[in-house]
Write a protein that holds these residues in place. Structure first.
Motif, mmCIF file in Angstrom:
data_model
loop_
_atom_site.group_PDB
_atom_site.id
_atom_site.type_symbol
_atom_site.label_atom_id
_atom_site.label_comp_id
_atom_site.label_asym_id
_atom_site.label_seq_id
_atom_site.Cartn_x
_atom_site.Cartn_y
_atom_site.Cartn_z
ATOM 1 N N SER A 30 0.833 -1.210 0.000
ATOM 2 C CA SER A 30 0.000 0.000 0.000
ATOM 3 C C SER A 30 0.864 1.254 0.000
ATOM 4 O O SER A 30 0.589 2.215 -0.727
ATOM 5 N N ALA A 31 1.927 1.231 0.799
ATOM 6 C CA ALA A 31 2.817 2.392 0.869
ATOM 7 C C ALA A 31 3.492 2.635 -0.479
ATOM 8 O O ALA A 31 3.680 3.785 -0.889
ATOM 9 N N ALA A 32 3.860 1.557 -1.170
ATOM 10 C CA ALA A 32 4.468 1.694 -2.500
ATOM 11 C C ALA A 32 3.485 2.325 -3.479
ATOM 12 O O ALA A 32 3.839 3.230 -4.250
ATOM 13 N N LEU A 33 2.234 1.870 -3.461
ATOM 14 C CA LEU A 33 1.219 2.423 -4.356
ATOM 15 C C LEU A 33 0.997 3.902 -4.070
ATOM 16 O O LEU A 33 0.916 4.723 -4.990
ATOM 17 N N ARG A 34 0.917 4.244 -2.808
ATOM 18 C CA ARG A 34 0.680 5.656 -2.449
ATOM 19 C C ARG A 34 1.870 6.535 -2.819
ATOM 20 O O ARG A 34 1.698 7.734 -3.069
ATOM 21 N N ALA A 35 3.058 5.933 -2.851
ATOM 22 C CA ALA A 35 4.259 6.689 -3.231
ATOM 23 C C ALA A 35 4.373 6.854 -4.740
ATOM 24 O O ALA A 35 5.264 7.559 -5.225
ATOM 25 N N GLY A 36 3.477 6.218 -5.503
ATOM 26 C CA GLY A 36 3.438 6.412 -6.944
ATOM 27 C C GLY A 36 4.306 5.480 -7.757
ATOM 28 O O GLY A 36 4.687 5.800 -8.880
ATOM 29 N N VAL A 37 4.597 4.293 -7.194
ATOM 30 C CA VAL A 37 5.372 3.296 -7.938
ATOM 31 C C VAL A 37 4.576 1.992 -8.001
ATOM 32 O O VAL A 37 3.445 1.916 -7.516
ATOM 33 N N VAL A 38 5.156 0.967 -8.595
ATOM 34 C CA VAL A 38 4.477 -0.323 -8.673
ATOM 35 C C VAL A 38 4.679 -1.073 -7.360
ATOM 36 O O VAL A 38 5.809 -1.244 -6.897
ATOM 37 N N GLY A 39 3.592 -1.510 -6.758
ATOM 38 C CA GLY A 39 3.651 -2.301 -5.534
ATOM 39 C C GLY A 39 3.365 -3.750 -5.851
ATOM 40 O O GLY A 39 2.339 -4.074 -6.449
ATOM 41 N N SER A 40 4.276 -4.627 -5.458
ATOM 42 C CA SER A 40 4.141 -6.042 -5.798
ATOM 43 C C SER A 40 4.266 -6.915 -4.552
ATOM 44 O O SER A 40 4.962 -6.541 -3.598
ATOM 45 N N PHE A 41 3.607 -8.062 -4.581
ATOM 46 C CA PHE A 41 3.714 -8.996 -3.459
ATOM 47 C C PHE A 41 3.488 -10.415 -3.952
ATOM 48 O O PHE A 41 2.682 -10.637 -4.860
ATOM 49 N N PRO A 42 4.203 -11.419 -3.392
ATOM 50 C CA PRO A 42 3.925 -12.808 -3.743
ATOM 51 C C PRO A 42 2.565 -13.217 -3.173
ATOM 52 O O PRO A 42 2.268 -12.954 -2.002
ATOM 53 N N THR A 43 1.742 -13.829 -3.978
ATOM 54 C CA THR A 43 0.425 -14.242 -3.480
ATOM 55 C C THR A 43 0.553 -15.230 -2.321
ATOM 56 O O THR A 43 -0.348 -15.328 -1.493
ATOM 57 N N LEU A 44 1.673 -15.939 -2.251
ATOM 58 C CA LEU A 44 1.903 -16.875 -1.151
ATOM 59 C C LEU A 44 1.895 -16.176 0.209
ATOM 60 O O LEU A 44 1.581 -16.797 1.231
ATOM 61 N N ASN A 45 2.248 -14.905 0.225
ATOM 62 C CA ASN A 45 2.332 -14.196 1.497
ATOM 63 C C ASN A 45 0.981 -14.039 2.173
ATOM 64 O O ASN A 45 0.904 -13.823 3.378
#
Length: 314
Positions: A30-45
């Protein structure tokens, strides 16, 4: 079937906060998205299908309110990848990263949903195979990337790939600052990955000890080994020692099966757990000197990026 290319023009910076096992969660993404970049996460998490659905919904809302782009990471070798893919296809994500396996099983589903498929690749041959399997973008794992890594020089790698692919390509490995991203763009990449720097962020769920080890380390403190996953992986030497493992005794001929038996998260007391007890990081520890918020880190990257571009023009 057509695939929508993500609108990278909306981004503040051509940067993906890389998907990291046990680190990339809702708060960090969420913080990455709000900072204006691509936010990614492994679905396993997300740990369960219901939790993944909740994550995708919450992050989709954040995406709609920010300049960032949401990008789940699908580990193809995982038994739940097909079910996770269906949840992603129903979400507001417009791009996905596939890793540890061919994107072929999910490419038609994502094409139908208008989701761009970026495949992790470590060799030129793998890049060709991923594109033939339906990938519409590539993440080039180069020497120095944290966790699962490649070994090719990033400049030679992009030169070889651009001979047969003119679509979006991401550089993974060695992004220490904004100047690194600018250099990647000049070399022919569209975006860059940064993971290690964001492990040592305020929003990261990594332990204080893990964050401090990254702050205290330099590239000499990163070891390349197959022992923990059966694949070439960059790990923090200090975390290996702290887990009671002698680096000199590691099995560099380990397979994915034998590595899982010793260090997998489902192992029963055989050895310390990879990702939980033994931590990954990349050569970009060279650029980490303190724990800062995601917004501050992106600000630093953006300043360095713009300064580098201005210097090049002058």
């Amino acid at each position: 079937m057509t695939t929508t290319r993500p609108d990278f023009s909306r981004l503040r910076l051509p940067l993906i906060v890389a998907p990291m096992l046990r680190v990339s969660d809702v708060q960090l993404t969420s913080a990455a998205l709000r900072a204006g970049v691509v936010g990614s996460f492994p679905t396993l998490n997300a740990r369960s299908e219901s939790a993944l659905g909740e994550w995708l919904e919450e992050l989709g809302t954040v995406q709609s309110e920010s300049a960032g782009l949401l990008c789940p990471n699908l580990v193809m070798a995982d038994a739940d990848s097909a079910r996770h893919a269906r949840l992603i296809a129903e979400s507001s994500a417009r791009m996905v990263i596939t890793s540890v396996g061919s994107p072929a099983p999910v490419a038609p589903l994502f094409a139908e949903a208008g989701i761009a498929v970026f495949a992790d690749v470590a060799t030129v041959s793998h890049a060709r195979k991923a594109l033939a399997a339906g990938a519409t973008g590539l993440v080039l794992l180069t020497a120095g990337a944290g966790g699962q890594t490649g070994w090719l020089n990033p400049f030679a790698f992009i030169t070889a790939v651009r001979e047969f692919f003119d679509g979006p390509v991401v550089l993974a490995g060695g992004m220490t600052e904004g100047r690194s991203i600018a250099a990647a763009r000049v070399a022919g990449y569209d975006l860059a990955y940064s993971g290690t720097r964001f492990i040592a962020s305020s929003e990261s769920p990594a332990s204080p000890a893990y964050k401090q080890t990254i702050v205290d380390s330099d590239p000499d403190g990163i070891m390349l080994t197959k022992a923990f996953t059966g694949l070439q992986t960059n790990m923090l030497t200090q975390s290996v020692l702290a887990a009671g493992v002698d680096p000199g005794t590691l099995d560099e001929d380990a397979t994915q099966e034998s590595a899982a038996e010793l260090f997998g998260n489902r192992a029963r007391g055989i050895g310390p757990k990879r990702w939980a007890d033994i931590h990954s990081a990349g050569h970009s520890v060279a650029g980490v000197r303190e724990v800062r918020s995601v917004a501050q880190i992106v600000d630093d990257f953006a300043r360095g990026y713009e300064d580098a571009r201005a210097a090049a023009l002058s």
